[in-house]
Structure formats: structure tokens, C-alpha cells
Design a protein around this motif. Structure first.
Motif, mmCIF file in Angstrom:
data_model
loop_
_atom_site.group_PDB
_atom_site.id
_atom_site.type_symbol
_atom_site.label_atom_id
_atom_site.label_comp_id
_atom_site.label_asym_id
_atom_site.label_seq_id
_atom_site.Cartn_x
_atom_site.Cartn_y
_atom_site.Cartn_z
ATOM 1 N N GLU A 30 16.550 -34.560 -41.772
ATOM 2 C CA GLU A 30 16.442 -33.183 -41.681
ATOM 3 C C GLU A 30 15.461 -32.290 -42.458
ATOM 4 O O GLU A 30 14.851 -32.982 -43.318
ATOM 5 N N SER A 133 26.348 -33.506 -26.812
ATOM 6 C CA SER A 133 26.658 -33.117 -28.331
ATOM 7 C C SER A 133 25.951 -33.948 -29.166
ATOM 8 O O SER A 133 25.509 -33.586 -30.306
ATOM 9 N N ALA A 137 23.384 -32.340 -31.776
ATOM 10 C CA ALA A 137 23.380 -32.838 -33.243
ATOM 11 C C ALA A 137 22.260 -33.276 -33.707
ATOM 12 O O ALA A 137 21.893 -32.852 -34.925
ATOM 13 N N GLN A 138 21.665 -34.003 -33.016
ATOM 14 C CA GLN A 138 20.337 -34.461 -33.374
ATOM 15 C C GLN A 138 19.252 -33.297 -33.774
ATOM 16 O O GLN A 138 18.723 -33.118 -34.816
ATOM 17 N N GLU A 140 19.822 -30.134 -33.915
ATOM 18 C CA GLU A 140 20.199 -28.832 -34.913
ATOM 19 C C GLU A 140 20.002 -29.591 -36.633
ATOM 20 O O GLU A 140 20.314 -28.402 -37.391
ATOM 21 N N LYS A 141 19.734 -30.748 -36.569
ATOM 22 C CA LYS A 141 19.282 -31.068 -38.011
ATOM 23 C C LYS A 141 18.140 -30.387 -38.522
ATOM 24 O O LYS A 141 17.912 -30.325 -39.594
#
Length: 330
Positions: A30, A133, A137-138, A140-141
């Protein structure tokens, strides 16, 4: 040709899924989203994407990565050159509505973009169509993600407008989108008038592309609900294909024999073969069924100029409309 022709999605097993399907790369740590080069005083924006998710940006995005050609076209057409895009070389072959700068970095295929390559560009926004998804998800980190719908066979013209306006809001170009859509409407009205004046109103048409595997030629039909069919309908033409199509893209598949149901001598056949693999000219020239079809006998077969993307935005749709006008007014 097959990799381009088999995207986007259809409900038919014969058509390969080309929506982004994630990556096997290690998860990216992140990090704070990049602020880009926008002024610190720029107003925050919020858009609701196709997931129904509100995506909030501190300011309009300026460093954008696009993972599908339709969104890449829309973005560049709004005057925001992406810092990265999926399959840049393929885009140049199949979509000439806009030209990407040499500075645009390739971030991998549309099927499997590289998360590491995207991260390295420090974008402040990623545009995509996939419902993957795990990939979302990856991403949106470390970066906001907006997921466009890409197609909706219940009303693809409205969907196209909605996608364009959503992207325009995210990058602070709503004024450009408004003008682009107004120009589109004016161009469609003019094209409809020209076709009607030439006696083409209500005439049947077919739009297709195809590919060859071994000795078998498959034909993909753009049925009712597909974007280009909606454009042609706006111009007063009638889609002659009434076979089964999928619910999202309005696409169906058949073989050469399946085209024999098209018996109206007024039907015009349009097709796309932007990468040079022309199965209709090079693969069917000696096929008795093909040669017996009314639109072949009447010499009413038109190959689209290379680079008209049939899943694009208003600019590609105007290119397609120009081809229809030329064919019906010649």
C-alpha cells in the motif's frame, strides 16, 4: 486478429473472455495515491461507477492509467493523455479515433495488466471495465479505481454517454464531454438526413467480423443492442440479424451457412478486419454459400477502414456513421 475480435465479453463459449483477469504478480504494498500535477486548489470530485461505488478524488485526476481501449479513447478524446494504457500497440491498430502520445507506457494486456507497471507510474486514477474483484482489490491498495460499464445492450448509446460523462467528471473535463456529445448528436442527425435523402431509410444492414481456425471460419454478428447497431438505428437503418445475441454486448456467432437466412437483396454487409486478417475476402472467395448470398451477389459488402473500434466512444461511433453514409449515398 482473434485476440481483438474475441473481446469484449459475450455469452457464447466460442468467444474468448478478454476482460482483465487479474495478475499473478506479488501484491503491491500500500502507498499513498499520487496527487498528480493538478493544482492543490482544484476542487474535489466524486463519481459513482458501474459498481454503484462512490469514488472520491481530492482533485480531478491527471495521471490516469486506462486498461481497456474504449476508456482509453474516451480519456484521450477528452484531452487527457493517459500515462499508461493496456496494449498500446493493439490500440493503435484497432482504434484510430485518437492517437496516443509516444510517452504513454504499455502496462500489459487487457486480459492481464501488470499491477507492478501500473504502480510504477504513480497514477492518481485507474480506469477499467473488468469485474475482477481480485485485480480491483490489488489496485485499490494504492490508487482509486473507476469501473466503467463498457456495454449495455438495453441502451448502449445511453451507456456510452454515461461512461463518457463519468470519466469527464473524474478528470475535470465535463465541458469537453458536453461539446463532444453535442457534436455527436449533430453529426448523427446530419448522417440520418443524408441516408434518408438517398433512399436508405429503413434499409437492412449487417455488421460483423470474423476469424479462421483451421478450415473453419466463425462470424461474429453485431446484433440489436450492440453499440454499432444502435448507431445505425439512430441513422434510420434496420439490423437484419435476428439471431441470438448476448445480453451485455448484443453479439452473436454463426458460420457462413448461418448467413444464408439473410435473403433481402437490399441488405448491406459491413465488416471489420483492422489487423489485415480479412477472412471475408481472403477466406471465402471460393465458398459457394458465401458467393450465393444476396449482398455478395449485389456487391454490397463493405470493409470498414482500418482502426474503427466498434466498442469505442462518440469519436469511433462518428467514424462508423461516416462509413454508413458513404455506403448508402454512393
Amino acid at each position: 486478429m482473434r485476440s481483438a475480435l474475441t473481446a469484449p465479453l459475450t455469452a457464447f463459449a466460442a468467444i474468448v473472455v478478454l476482460a482483465a483477469c487479474g495478475t499473478t504478480e506479488a501484491p503491491v504494498p500500500e502507498q499513498a495515491p499520487s496527487a498528480g500535477t493538478a493544482s492543490a486548489t482544484a476542487a474535489a470530485v466524486t463519481v459513482t461507477d458501474s459498481r454503484g461505488k462512490e469514488v472520491k478524488l481530492d482533485r480531478p485526476a491527471t495521471r490516469v492509467v486506462s486498461l481497456e481501449w474504449g476508456e482509453t479513447e474516451m480519456l484521450a478524446g477528452l484531452g487527457v493523455m493517459p500515462v499508461g494504457a493496456a496494449d498500446v500497440k493493439g490500440f493503435a491498430t484497432w482504434d484510430t479515433a485518437v492517437t496516443l502520445d509516444a510517452s504513454v507506457k504499455d502496462v500489459g494486456t487487457r486480459q492481464e495488466p501488470s499491477v507492478d507497471s501500473i504502480s510504477a507510474l504513480q497514477p492518481d486514477l485507474v480506469l477499467m471495465e473488468s469485474d475482477d474483484s481480485a485485480l480491483i482489490a490489488q489496485l485499490e491498495k494504492f490508487v482509486p479505481v473507476i469501473v466503467a460499464k463498457g456495454s449495455d445492450a438495453t441502451d448502449n448509446l445511453k451507456r456510452m454517454r454515461d461512461d463518457l460523462n463519468m470519466i469527464a467528471t473524474a478528470v475535470g473535463k465535463t465541458d469537453v464531454a458536453t461539446k463532444q456529445l453535442a457534436d455527436f448528436d449533430a453529426a448523427m442527425a446530419d448522417a440520418k438526413q443524408k441516408i434518408a435523402a438517398a433512399g436508405g431509410a429503413g434499409k437492412p444492414f449487417i455488421m460483423a467480423d470474423g476469424w479462421k481456425q483451421g478450415s473453419t471460419i466463425s462470424v461474429r454478428l453485431f446484433g440489436k443492442g450492440s453499440l454499432v447497431s444502435d448507431v445505425a438505428g439512430l441513422l434510420g437503418l434496420k439490423n437484419a440479424w435476428t439471431g441470438k445475441v448476448d445480453e451485455a454486448w448484443g453479439l452473436g456467432t454463426t458460420d457462413v451457412e448461418g448467413l444464408s437466412v439473410l435473403k433481402d437483396k437490399d441488405t448491406r454487409f459491413f465488416y471489420n478486419a483492422s489487423d489485415g486478417e480479412d477472412v471475408f475476402t481472403d477466406g471465402l472467395q471460393d465458398n459457394a454459400i458465401w458467393k450465393s448470398l444476396p449482398f455478395v451477389e449485389q456487391k454490397q459488402v463493405t470493409k470498414l477502414p482500418n482502426g474503427i473500434w466498434t466498442f469505442g466512444g462518440p469519436l469511433s461511433c462518428r467514424q462508423f456513421a461516416d462509413v454508413l453514409v458513404k455506403a448508402y449515398t454512393a
